[in-house]
Structure formats: structure tokens, C-alpha cells
Write an enzyme that holds these catalytic residues in place. Structure first.
Site, PDB file in Angstrom:
ATOM      1  N   HIS A  55      -7.566 -17.093 -18.586  1.00  0.00           N
ATOM      2  CA  HIS A  55      -7.324 -15.824 -17.923  1.00  0.00           C
ATOM      3  C   HIS A  55      -7.075 -16.184 -16.458  1.00  0.00           C
ATOM      4  O   HIS A  55      -7.615 -17.177 -15.959  1.00  0.00           O
ATOM      5  CB  HIS A  55      -8.557 -14.918 -17.963  1.00  0.00           C
ATOM      6  CG  HIS A  55      -9.035 -14.557 -19.322  1.00  0.00           C
ATOM      7  ND1 HIS A  55      -9.859 -15.370 -20.066  1.00  0.00           N
ATOM      8  CD2 HIS A  55      -8.802 -13.475 -20.096  1.00  0.00           C
ATOM      9  CE1 HIS A  55     -10.126 -14.780 -21.229  1.00  0.00           C
ATOM     10  NE2 HIS A  55      -9.490 -13.635 -21.269  1.00  0.00           N
ATOM     11  N   ASP A  58     -10.198 -17.052 -14.636  1.00  0.00           N
ATOM     12  CA  ASP A  58     -10.961 -18.243 -15.079  1.00  0.00           C
ATOM     13  C   ASP A  58     -10.666 -19.392 -14.112  1.00  0.00           C
ATOM     14  O   ASP A  58     -11.458 -20.324 -13.975  1.00  0.00           O
ATOM     15  CB  ASP A  58     -10.517 -18.680 -16.489  1.00  0.00           C
ATOM     16  CG  ASP A  58     -10.830 -17.653 -17.552  1.00  0.00           C
ATOM     17  OD1 ASP A  58     -11.744 -16.821 -17.337  1.00  0.00           O
ATOM     18  OD2 ASP A  58     -10.147 -17.662 -18.589  1.00  0.00           O
ATOM     19  N   MET A  89      -1.031 -21.153 -23.522  1.00  0.00           N
ATOM     20  CA  MET A  89      -1.182 -19.705 -23.469  1.00  0.00           C
ATOM     21  C   MET A  89      -1.934 -19.296 -22.212  1.00  0.00           C
ATOM     22  O   MET A  89      -2.870 -19.971 -21.777  1.00  0.00           O
ATOM     23  CB  MET A  89      -1.926 -19.224 -24.720  1.00  0.00           C
ATOM     24  CG  MET A  89      -2.195 -17.746 -24.813  1.00  0.00           C
ATOM     25  SD  MET A  89      -3.753 -17.229 -24.018  1.00  0.00           S
ATOM     26  CE  MET A  89      -4.904 -17.487 -25.347  1.00  0.00           C
ATOM     27  N   GLU A 182      -3.400  -8.920 -29.071  1.00  0.00           N
ATOM     28  CA  GLU A 182      -4.637  -9.220 -29.803  1.00  0.00           C
ATOM     29  C   GLU A 182      -5.437  -7.943 -30.029  1.00  0.00           C
ATOM     30  O   GLU A 182      -5.792  -7.251 -29.070  1.00  0.00           O
ATOM     31  CB  GLU A 182      -5.479 -10.231 -29.028  1.00  0.00           C
ATOM     32  CG  GLU A 182      -6.807 -10.537 -29.687  1.00  0.00           C
ATOM     33  CD  GLU A 182      -7.571 -11.648 -29.012  1.00  0.00           C
ATOM     34  OE1 GLU A 182      -6.964 -12.381 -28.205  1.00  0.00           O
ATOM     35  OE2 GLU A 182      -8.768 -11.777 -29.278  1.00  0.00           O
ATOM     36  N   LYS A 184      -8.725  -5.652 -31.569  1.00  0.00           N
ATOM     37  CA  LYS A 184     -10.172  -5.707 -31.811  1.00  0.00           C
ATOM     38  C   LYS A 184     -10.628  -4.268 -32.034  1.00  0.00           C
ATOM     39  O   LYS A 184     -10.198  -3.366 -31.317  1.00  0.00           O
ATOM     40  CB  LYS A 184     -10.890  -6.341 -30.611  1.00  0.00           C
ATOM     41  CG  LYS A 184     -12.390  -6.551 -30.821  1.00  0.00           C
ATOM     42  CD  LYS A 184     -13.003  -7.313 -29.639  1.00  0.00           C
ATOM     43  CE  LYS A 184     -14.507  -7.461 -29.771  1.00  0.00           C
ATOM     44  NZ  LYS A 184     -15.095  -8.150 -28.592  1.00  0.00           N
ATOM     45  N   GLU A 218      -7.390 -12.531 -34.272  1.00  0.00           N
ATOM     46  CA  GLU A 218      -8.618 -13.323 -34.135  1.00  0.00           C
ATOM     47  C   GLU A 218      -9.494 -13.106 -35.360  1.00  0.00           C
ATOM     48  O   GLU A 218      -9.708 -11.946 -35.772  1.00  0.00           O
ATOM     49  CB  GLU A 218      -9.398 -12.956 -32.882  1.00  0.00           C
ATOM     50  CG  GLU A 218     -10.702 -13.747 -32.769  1.00  0.00           C
ATOM     51  CD  GLU A 218     -11.491 -13.500 -31.507  1.00  0.00           C
ATOM     52  OE1 GLU A 218     -10.922 -13.600 -30.399  1.00  0.00           O
ATOM     53  OE2 GLU A 218     -12.692 -13.174 -31.628  1.00  0.00           O
ATOM     54  N   HIS A 221     -12.399 -10.554 -35.017  1.00  0.00           N
ATOM     55  CA  HIS A 221     -12.019  -9.154 -34.803  1.00  0.00           C
ATOM     56  C   HIS A 221     -11.594  -8.464 -36.088  1.00  0.00           C
ATOM     57  O   HIS A 221     -11.967  -7.311 -36.326  1.00  0.00           O
ATOM     58  CB  HIS A 221     -10.914  -9.054 -33.752  1.00  0.00           C
ATOM     59  CG  HIS A 221     -11.315  -9.629 -32.443  1.00  0.00           C
ATOM     60  ND1 HIS A 221     -10.464  -9.741 -31.376  1.00  0.00           N
ATOM     61  CD2 HIS A 221     -12.498 -10.156 -32.021  1.00  0.00           C
ATOM     62  CE1 HIS A 221     -11.104 -10.294 -30.350  1.00  0.00           C
ATOM     63  NE2 HIS A 221     -12.331 -10.564 -30.735  1.00  0.00           N
ATOM     64  N   ASP A 246      -6.316 -16.860 -32.750  1.00  0.00           N
ATOM     65  CA  ASP A 246      -7.659 -17.128 -32.207  1.00  0.00           C
ATOM     66  C   ASP A 246      -8.587 -17.443 -33.364  1.00  0.00           C
ATOM     67  O   ASP A 246      -8.931 -16.565 -34.154  1.00  0.00           O
ATOM     68  CB  ASP A 246      -8.188 -15.901 -31.448  1.00  0.00           C
ATOM     69  CG  ASP A 246      -7.694 -15.866 -30.004  1.00  0.00           C
ATOM     70  OD1 ASP A 246      -8.086 -14.940 -29.266  1.00  0.00           O
ATOM     71  OD2 ASP A 246      -6.913 -16.767 -29.622  1.00  0.00           O
ATOM     72  N   ASP A 256     -19.151  -9.011 -31.964  1.00  0.00           N
ATOM     73  CA  ASP A 256     -18.166 -10.105 -31.886  1.00  0.00           C
ATOM     74  C   ASP A 256     -18.895 -11.408 -31.577  1.00  0.00           C
ATOM     75  O   ASP A 256     -19.274 -11.674 -30.445  1.00  0.00           O
ATOM     76  CB  ASP A 256     -17.178  -9.764 -30.762  1.00  0.00           C
ATOM     77  CG  ASP A 256     -16.019 -10.755 -30.705  1.00  0.00           C
ATOM     78  OD1 ASP A 256     -15.278 -10.714 -29.714  1.00  0.00           O
ATOM     79  OD2 ASP A 256     -15.874 -11.569 -31.636  1.00  0.00           O
ATOM     80  N   ASP A 258     -17.891 -14.710 -32.123  1.00  0.00           N
ATOM     81  CA  ASP A 258     -17.097 -15.850 -31.605  1.00  0.00           C
ATOM     82  C   ASP A 258     -17.786 -17.180 -31.915  1.00  0.00           C
ATOM     83  O   ASP A 258     -17.929 -18.038 -31.042  1.00  0.00           O
ATOM     84  CB  ASP A 258     -16.878 -15.709 -30.088  1.00  0.00           C
ATOM     85  CG  ASP A 258     -15.968 -14.531 -29.752  1.00  0.00           C
ATOM     86  OD1 ASP A 258     -16.013 -14.067 -28.594  1.00  0.00           O
ATOM     87  OD2 ASP A 258     -15.237 -14.063 -30.639  1.00  0.00           O
ATOM     88  N   ASP A 292     -11.027 -19.475 -30.018  1.00  0.00           N
ATOM     89  CA  ASP A 292     -11.593 -18.513 -29.079  1.00  0.00           C
ATOM     90  C   ASP A 292     -13.036 -18.290 -29.508  1.00  0.00           C
ATOM     91  O   ASP A 292     -13.348 -17.334 -30.221  1.00  0.00           O
ATOM     92  CB  ASP A 292     -10.811 -17.205 -29.097  1.00  0.00           C
ATOM     93  CG  ASP A 292     -11.321 -16.279 -27.995  1.00  0.00           C
ATOM     94  OD1 ASP A 292     -10.865 -15.118 -27.928  1.00  0.00           O
ATOM     95  OD2 ASP A 292     -12.192 -16.708 -27.214  1.00  0.00           O
TER      96      ASP A 292
HETATM   97  C1  DIG Z   1     -11.334 -12.118 -26.665  1.00  0.00           C
HETATM   98  O1  DIG Z   1     -11.236 -12.300 -28.033  1.00  0.00           O
HETATM   99  C2  DIG Z   1      -9.990 -12.267 -26.027  1.00  0.00           C
HETATM  100  C3  DIG Z   1     -10.104 -12.711 -24.605  1.00  0.00           C
HETATM  101  O2  DIG Z   1     -10.992 -13.783 -24.577  1.00  0.00           O
HETATM  102  C4  DIG Z   1      -8.734 -13.181 -24.291  1.00  0.00           C
HETATM  103  O3  DIG Z   1      -8.090 -12.182 -23.561  1.00  0.00           O
HETATM  104  C5  DIG Z   1      -8.058 -13.356 -25.623  1.00  0.00           C
HETATM  105  C6  DIG Z   1      -7.292 -14.640 -25.655  1.00  0.00           C
HETATM  106  O4  DIG Z   1      -7.658 -15.461 -26.694  1.00  0.00           O
HETATM  107  N1  DIG Z   1      -9.135 -13.261 -26.607  1.00  0.00           N
HETATM  108 MN    MN Z   2     -13.838 -12.347 -30.165  1.00  0.00          MN
HETATM  109 MN    MN Z   3      -9.657 -13.691 -28.763  1.00  0.00          MN
END
Ligand code: DIG
Ligand code: MN
Ligand code: MN
Length: 393
Positions: A55, A58, A89, A182, A184, A218, A221, A246, A256, A258, A292
Site C-alpha cells: 500500500h 506501507d 502489485m 478485491e 470482502k 482472496e 473473504h 490473495d 478475516d 488471513d 495476503d
Molecule cells: C486485505 O485483504 C486487502 C488489503 O490488505 C489490500 O488492500 C489487498 C491487497 O492484497 N488485500
Molecule cells: Mn483478508
Molecule cells: Mn487481500
């Protein structure tokens, strides 16, 4: 030489925020030191990763001056050069700063929507400068608690306007960049707009520059939404819209998480890798394989690198098992396409009055067909046995 050690040719990538996750959660303070981005890149390179994603904030702190931003970028570019790592990315943080508390592109305040566009254009410039070819949009706060706050159709229209504008910006700048949306279903908002990849695939078809926009599904998600991630990815691939992915792990019915890739639902992870690698036939996914995810809060820094290596090693172990699975003669026989010399031409042709007449007249003995066993118990047992190493490698 460990055949499952990650190589750059595997195209594994991690976000700075993943291996840089300090372990803060809604109920506890950070448990690990905040690491410097260049250090994280060097450590990822040591682990065999190919790329690092980010990001904007970051790498470049919110509110940094242009001079400071350029110094940080110059140093980061040198680290990429020194390590051979790439930035496949990039994305914008449109969720941390309080200004985004009611969303970004869909927010009710035009100042927020304008600020989100301003920040995203600067972040796209940064990503392109670092070599990114894919730009992800995760609408972390694009949603509601008090749902009467705006007509959901207005939220969709505002998001479409933002996407069309930003695609216009990329084209006007002459950037070689594609967008990946993406989805969610919720968290941190109570309800998110565009909750699943399926919603995103339709939304993309309504955009002015839909050809440059795909999805970034992802695992966690779609699992949060109670959906099959394999079917989600298959539909994105079939639509030629799987621009990024992801990868992580997730228990169903939870926030979530992760988690490390493959640490939950090993059969789902196996079938996903089989699909991505194309061992089951059909086109494979050739883009970056992005994890991710982050280490458990229980871990110190060495646990973070165990986490990163575990993501990549599990992917490669599953890829090897998928190859063995689809090379197994008994599997091939169990999943072979059922052929019918008379009906196939009718089923595979486009409509014609003749084919309609022929199908109407086709003699099909429903009772006899219904009696036929499909052998899926044997197929799924062999799937489990391949995954467990009881068969195949
Ligand atoms: C969260 O699943 C999102 C953020 O971390 C980011 O914007 C995106 C990129 O992988 N995934
Ligand atoms: Mn996530
Ligand atoms: Mn993600």
C-alpha cells in the site's frame, strides 16, 4: 537441494503489511517490532520470494513531503535492485486514516471522495514507478452500519464513477497497468458493498474501461461469505478476469483470519492449487501468487519467517501432489469426459431448429440413466489419499 524450497520462478509474493504485521489485534497491542520495509524485502528474498507488494503508506508515511517520499523510493528501488525482488502489485490504503471512516469512493462527503481519488492517483504513480503492473482496489471501508445512510445504488454509482475516472487517469498517463478488484463481505464495516467476487465480476462489466479491470479474489473473504473459493477462482479464470490472487487460510464463520496458506481446509487448498497450476487441464494461472496473510500473534520474528516459508512450501507440496493426482491413470479414468456419439453433436452445436427437433426426438431411457453410479466416492477417497501421500508421489 529441497525440491519444495521457493524459487523466484515460482512467482511468490508477499505484501509489506503481511510479513510486517506486528501482531496488533482489536484486543491487544503489537507483540513484534515494526520492521523497516527494506529489511523485509531482503528477508523475503532470502526466503526465495519473487515479489513484494505494498500500500502507498506501507512505504511512504501518510503526509510525507515530496522530498522525503523521493528519498524513500530511491532507497527502496536500490534494495529491489540489490535483491532482484520486484513489485508486481500496488494498492492504496483507503482505510486507516480517520477521513475514510465512512468509506472512500462511496463516502457521502464529496471532500472524502475527492481526497480518495487524489490519494489513489498519487499511489498509482508510486506503484508504477516501482514497476507494478497490477493495481488492487480493496474497498475496506466501502460499506455501512446504518444502512439508511445512503441508497446502495448511489454507492455503486459513486464507485463506478471513481473506477472510470481512475482508468481514465491510467490511460491518460500511458501507464501499463491493470486494475484488480478485491471483494470482502464485511469487516471492518458491518456490511461491505460488492461483498463477493461474483458481485465484482458483474460490476466490472458495467465499467467504461472494463477490459483493463479484473478481480483479486482472496481465500479468506470468499470463505467468510460461505462460498467455494475454487468455484470463485474458476469463474474468474473462465471470464479471463483473474488478474491477481490473495492466498491464505480461513476457518468458516469467523472474522478475516488471513492465516498461513494451506493451514485450513487442506482439500480446498489442494483443489485450488490444482486449478491454478492447470494440472486438471485448461489454462493455468501465470500471475503472481500473493500471500495476503500474517503470522499468528503468538510468534516472534523467527515465527514470521516460518510463516512465510510455510505458505510457499505448502503451495509447492500441493502442486506436486496435484501433478501426481492428474497423472494417476485411475483418476483419469474416473474423471474422463462421458462421450455420446449421437447426443454430443447436438449438445455442442449452437441452436438450430433441426437440433431442437432432434433433441426432442432423442430416445433417452431416464430410468436406465438414473441407475448409473458415478464413482465419486472412489474419486474423493483417492483425492484424500493423494493429499495424504498414501498414493502418488
Ligand atoms: C486485505 O485483504 C486487502 C488489503 O490488505 C489490500 O488492500 C489487498 C491487497 O492484497 N488485500
Ligand atoms: Mn483478508
Ligand atoms: Mn487481500
Amino acid at each position: 537441494m529441497d525440491p519444495y524450497a521457493a524459487q523466484k520462478s515460482d512467482k511468490f509474493s508477499f505484501g509489506l503489511w503481511t510479513v510486517g504485521n506486528a501482531g496488533r489485534d482489536p484486543f491487544g497491542e503489537p507483540v513484534r517490532a515494526v520492521q523497516e520495509p527494506n529489511y523485509l524485502v531482503r528477508k523475503l528474498a532470502e526466503c526465495g520470494a519473487y515479489g513484494v507488494n505494498l500500500h502507498d503508506n506501507d512505504l511512504v508515511p501518510f503526509g510525507a513531503s515530496r522530498t522525503e517520499r523521493d528519498r524513500i523510493v530511491r532507497e527502496f528501488k536500490q534494495t529491489l535492485k540489490d535483491t532482484g525482488m520486484v513489485v508486481p502489485m500496488a494498492t492504496t490504503n483507503l482505510f486507516t486514516h480517520p477521513i475514510f471512516k465512512d468509506g472512500a469512493f462511496s463516502a457521502n462527503d464529496p471532500k472524502v471522495r475527492a481526497f480518495a481519488l487524489q490519494k489513489t492517483m498519487a499511489s498509482i504513480d508510486l506503484g508504477v514507478e516501482l514497476g507494478a503492473k497490477i493495481y488492487v482496489f480493496w474497498g475496506g471501508r466501502e460499506g455501512t452500519e446504518a444502512d439508511a445512510c445512503r441508497d446502495p445504488r448511489v454507492a455503486i454509482q459513486r464507485t463506478r464513477a471513481a473506477m472510470d475516472f481512475l482508468c481514465g487517469y491510467v490511460k491518460d498517463q500511458g501507464y501499463d497497468l491493470k486494475f484488480a478488484l478485491e471483494a470482502k463481505p464485511n469487516e471492518p464495516r458491518s456490511e461491505n458493498y460488492f461483498p463477493t467476487t461474483g458481485h465484482m465480476l458483474h460490476f466490472i462489466s458495467t465499467l467504461q474501461h472494463h477490459e483493463m479491470v479484473g478481480v483479486n479474489p482472496e481465500v479468506a473473504h470468499e470463505v467468510m461469505a460461505g462460498l467455494s473459493f475454487v468455484h470463485t477462482v474458476a469463474q474468474a479464470m473462465e471470464a479471463n478476469k483473474l488478474f491477481h490472487i490473495d492466498l491464505n487460510g480461513q476457518k468458516i464463520g469467523r472474522y478475516d483470519q488471513d492465516l498461513r496458506f494451506g493451514s485450513e481446509d487442506i482439500k480446498g487448498s489442494f483443489l485450488l492449487v490444482r486449478l491454478l497450476e492447470g494440472t486438471c487441464g485448461g489454462k493455468s494461472y501465470t500471475g503472481p501468487k500473493h500471500f495476503d496473510a500474517h503470522a499468528y500473534r503468538t510468534e516472534d520474528e523467527s515465527g514470521v519467517w516460518d510463516f512465510a516459508k510455510g505458505c510457499m512450501r505448502t503451495y509447492k507440496l500441493l502442486a506436486a501432489r496435484a501433478n501426481a493426482f492428474d497423472s494417476d491413470p485411475e483418476i483419469k479414468a474416473l474423471i474422463a469426459e462421458v462421450k455420446d456419439a449421437h447426443l454430443d453433436p447436438l449438445l455442442n452445436a449452437s441452436y438450430s431448429r433441426a437440433s431442437a427437433q432432434a433433441l426432442k426426438a432423442a430416445p433417452i431411457d431416464a430410468t436406465a440413466v438414473a441407475k448409473r453410479g458415478l464413482g465419486y466416492e472412489r474419486l474423493d477417497q483417492l483425492t484424500i489419499e493423494h493429499i495424504m501421500g498414501a498414493r502418488g508421489l
